[in-house]
Design an enzyme around this catalytic site. Structure first.
Site, PDB file in Angstrom:
ATOM      1  CG  ASP A 217      23.659  45.800  33.772  1.00 38.87           C
ATOM      2  OD1 ASP A 217      23.403  46.134  35.186  1.00 38.87           O
ATOM      3  OD2 ASP A 217      24.692  46.317  33.339  1.00 38.87           O
ATOM      4  CG  HIS A 255      36.678  43.837  38.895  1.00 43.16           C
ATOM      5  ND1 HIS A 255      37.675  44.412  38.532  1.00 43.16           N
ATOM      6  CD2 HIS A 255      35.437  43.913  38.438  1.00 43.16           C
ATOM      7  CE1 HIS A 255      36.823  45.345  37.750  1.00 43.16           C
ATOM      8  NE2 HIS A 255      35.668  45.322  37.862  1.00 43.16           N
TER       9      HIS A 255
END
Length: 349
Positions: A217, A255
């Site tokens: 991340d 998404h």
């Protein structure tokens, strides 16, 4: 003055229902702020509105009339129950199976609901028409930058954003793990792309100790990540490169991005996995616009949330198929996780 018949007046109902939408969201937030679910679940039997009010932690006596009005909507929404005693006494309010998801616990929806009512995010919705006219996100139009850039510059918002996503992971992860035994059978290394502080990859590695986990991340996200046995935290940018592994896991990542951005991510995934036996594992919504369940309706809301917040999109299966093919993953299978999300296992050419 023009006179309207009953059929014309009735046609207002869908519009008024939409107008009332924010009240439902804010009533839920109110219930969480006041810990109404915790109070009602702590009682074996339903209680009166006065008893509920007296249990609220407040420096001043709560307004019983206001509480009653909030409860009226939450009962109508089937969050809580209301019982009218046969002897004509006061209405009694009780907990339900639905209200258990509002409890102050690690696996409840309370943190996610509070995040959805976060003023920083709510302001984005006011610019939806500009998203249509100009493209881009409502968040950027209001705040002047994208949500992830804003989070990197605002530690308190970043903390609330991470907490909201981490809490959502905890209740979803069990459903995911129950579907992944066959998927992870021959996997010895796994990268969780956009893994936040590492909750999901930790659960995977605990259940599958043969797997070496990599939690990948952005640096400001990993600054809050604890040290985890069997998991290595690696900071970086998925648009530049992704750590190499047998498989790549992405939960609610694609998404968040439009098709062009997703294509870059998928091509980097393809570079990071072996040509033979490599795979990507996607956990995401598969939109069903014609569906009639409450989850189908909620997923359409999430699609608009992606539109105004981060230029993302919830996709139908044909849209997923095209996205994967364009990114170099022409073979895939879909595994239903629960009524809300699915698991997509995809392979390179």
């Amino acid at each position: 003055m023009e006179e309207y018949d009953s059929e014309a007046i009735q046609a207002q109902a869908p519009i008024l229902k939409c107008v009332a939408g924010i009240a439902h969201n804010m009533a839920l937030k109110c219930a969480i702020d006041l810990r109404l679910a915790d109070i009602l679940h702590s009682h074996e039997n339903p209680i009166t509105i006065s008893e509920l009010a007296s249990s609220i932690n407040s420096s001043t006596p709560p307004n019983v009339s206001s509480l009653k009005r909030v409860m009226r909507l939450l009962v109508r929404d089937k969050i809580f129950s209301a019982h009218e005693p046969s002897d004509g006494g006061e209405t009694l309010y009780g907990a339900t199976k639905t209200s258990s998801w509002l409890l102050d616990s690690e696996t409840s929806l309370s943190t996610m609901i509070s995040l959805s009512a976060e003023p920083t995010l709510l302001n984005s919705w006011c610019n939806m028409s500009r998203c249509v006219k100009e493209g881009g996100t409502g968040f950027e139009k209001f705040h002047g930058c994208q949500v992830y850039e804003f989070a990197s510059q605002n530690p308190e918002f970043n903390k609330r954003l991470n907490q909201g996503m981490a809490a959502e992971n905890k209740y979803l992860v069990l459903s995911i793990l129950n579907k992944m035994d066959d998927v992870l059978k021959n996997v010895t290394s796994l990268v969780d792309v956009g893994g936040n502080i590492g909750n999901v990859i930790t659960s995977i590695v605990k259940k599958h100790p043969q797997i070496t986990g990599i939690n990948f991340d952005l640096p400001h996200v990993l600054s809050m990540a604890p040290e985890i046995h069997g998991v290595t935290h690696v900071s970086g940018n998925m648009f530049e490169a992704i750590p190499k592994a047998d498989a790549i896991f992405m939960k609610w990542i694609l998404h968040n991005w439009n098709d062009e951005a997703c294509s870059k991510i998928l091509k980097n995934c393809k570079k990071a996995i072996p040509k033979e036996g490599g795979k990507i594992i996607i956990v995401d919504i598969i939109l069903n616009p014609e569906g009639t369940s409450e989850f189908d309706e909620a997923n359409i809301f999430f699609d608009l949330s992606m539109l105004v917040t981060c230029d993302g999109v919830e996709r139908t299966e044909p849209e997923w198929k095209k996205l994967l093919e364009d990114g170099g993953f022409p073979r895939y299978r879909i595994i239903n996780v629960n009524p809300k999300v699915s698991l997509i296992e995809a392979y390179p050419e």
